[in-house]
Design an enzyme around this catalytic site. Structure first.
Site, PDB file in Angstrom:
ATOM      1  N   SER A   1       1.041  -1.087  -0.089  1.00  0.00           N
ATOM      2  CA  SER A   1       0.208  -0.079   0.057  1.00  0.00           C
ATOM      3  C   SER A   1       0.929   1.156   0.206  1.00  0.00           C
ATOM      4  O   SER A   1       2.203   1.259   0.160  1.00  0.00           O
ATOM      5  CB  SER A   1      -0.956  -0.119   1.324  1.00  0.00           C
ATOM      6  OG  SER A   1      -1.533   1.247   1.368  1.00  0.00           O
TER       7      SER A   1
ATOM      8  N   TYR B   1      -2.571  -1.119  10.411  1.00  0.00           N
ATOM      9  CA  TYR B   1      -2.322  -1.331   8.911  1.00  0.00           C
ATOM     10  C   TYR B   1      -1.055  -1.184   8.400  1.00  0.00           C
ATOM     11  O   TYR B   1      -0.285  -1.749   7.600  1.00  0.00           O
ATOM     12  CB  TYR B   1      -3.617  -1.007   8.087  1.00  0.00           C
ATOM     13  CG  TYR B   1      -3.528  -1.225   6.702  1.00  0.00           C
ATOM     14  CD1 TYR B   1      -4.330  -2.040   6.306  1.00  0.00           C
ATOM     15  CD2 TYR B   1      -3.275  -0.116   5.824  1.00  0.00           C
ATOM     16  CE1 TYR B   1      -4.242  -2.642   4.921  1.00  0.00           C
ATOM     17  CE2 TYR B   1      -3.311  -0.460   4.475  1.00  0.00           C
ATOM     18  CZ  TYR B   1      -3.739  -1.668   4.011  1.00  0.00           C
ATOM     19  OH  TYR B   1      -3.782  -2.000   2.849  1.00  0.00           O
TER      20      TYR B   1
ATOM     21  N   LYS C   1       2.189  -3.279   6.626  1.00  0.00           N
ATOM     22  CA  LYS C   1       2.511  -2.864   5.232  1.00  0.00           C
ATOM     23  C   LYS C   1       4.082  -2.521   5.239  1.00  0.00           C
ATOM     24  O   LYS C   1       4.633  -2.764   4.281  1.00  0.00           O
ATOM     25  CB  LYS C   1       1.371  -2.168   4.534  1.00  0.00           C
ATOM     26  CG  LYS C   1       0.115  -2.513   4.397  1.00  0.00           C
ATOM     27  CD  LYS C   1       0.234  -3.716   3.590  1.00  0.00           C
ATOM     28  CE  LYS C   1      -1.375  -4.161   3.399  1.00  0.00           C
ATOM     29  NZ  LYS C   1      -1.207  -5.499   2.505  1.00  0.00           N
TER      30      LYS C   1
END
Length: 254
Positions: free
Chosen positions: A146, A159, A163
């Site tokens: 991402s 999150y 990542k």
């Protein structure tokens, strides 16, 4: 004078494993690789959705198989990949997002996200690489991360952490497996309209924030990822490893 030739984007004769392939970015990547000639194995937890997708691909003249798989179940995943491999190409698109302010993060949510996004991705990548090394074959392993693997985001501490972690192990694995001609890279999309991002796009404040950050003035669509994944999977990117492609509309240009 001999003119140089553009390296081939053709993936004929290659076997590709795509996780998270039942919808969204994973599905788009599977279609793109199949269109480029690869024999694609679609993997996800939902066997029914996978088979419907595979039938549609086969109906369009492409080669597609299915593999029901829970990436977070490490022993079962490793056994399945070992039996079905080796795969020349991996696209790891399985992922999970549970957003909350950092002070409100629940341990169970942290574990669910990290078990799939980080731990599962790590051991899936090693499982595919193990099969390639045993077979003495080169390969291209692609993790979908991402833009949040390079910046921070509101309510996205967990999150972002997972990542960023994938970017880290991608670089380390690229160094280790370079001598085996195994390349490891990531694709880092901005906000893309998928089932995973529905809750974000339902929030007007989040949409305003997103639109202000994306310099090209629009959010991502799954088709924006299809060209880049074929590029990284093919000989056209033969000297790329341990790095990333940011498909973010200029979000990280600041």
């Amino acid at each position: 004078m001999s003119l140089p030739k553009t390296p081939s984007f053709n993936l004929s004769g290659k076997r590709a494993l795509v996780t998270g392939a039942s919808s969204g970015i994973g599905l788009a990547c599977a279609v793109a690789l199949a269109e480029a000639g690869a024999e694609v194995t679609l993997a996800a937890r939902s066997a029914d959705k996978l088979e419907a997708t595979a039938q549609e691909l086969r109906g369009s003249g492409f080669k597609a198989e299915t593999m029901p798989l829970d990436v977070a179940d490490i022993p079962a995943m490793q056994a399945t990949v070992d039996k079905a491999g080796p795969f020349d190409i991996l696209v790891n698109s399985a992922g999970l997002a549970i957003h909350s302010p950092a002070l409100e993060t629940q341990e169970e949510d942290f574990d669910r996200v990290s078990d799939l996004n980080f731990k599962g991705a790590y051991f899936l990548t090693t499982a595919v690489a193990k099969g390639l090394i045993a077979a003495g074959k080169p390969g291209s392993l692609i993790n979908i991360t991402s833009q949040m693997a390079h910046v921070g985001g509101i309510d996205r501490a967990v999150y972002c952490g997972t990542k960023h972690a994938v970017e880290g192990f991608t670089k380390a694995m690229a160094i280790e497996w370079g001598p085996h001609s195994i390349r490891v890279n990531t694709i880092c999309p901005t906000f893309v309209r998928t089932p995973l991002t529905e809750s974000t796009f339902d929030n007007p404040e989040r949409v305003k924030w997103i639109e202000e950050k994306i310099k090209l003035g629009r959010v991502g669509e799954v088709t924006d990822i299809m060209g880049p994944v074929v590029y990284l999977a093919s000989d056209a990117s033969a000297l790329m490893t341990g790095t990333h492609l940011l498909i973010d509309g200029g979000w990280t240009a600041d």
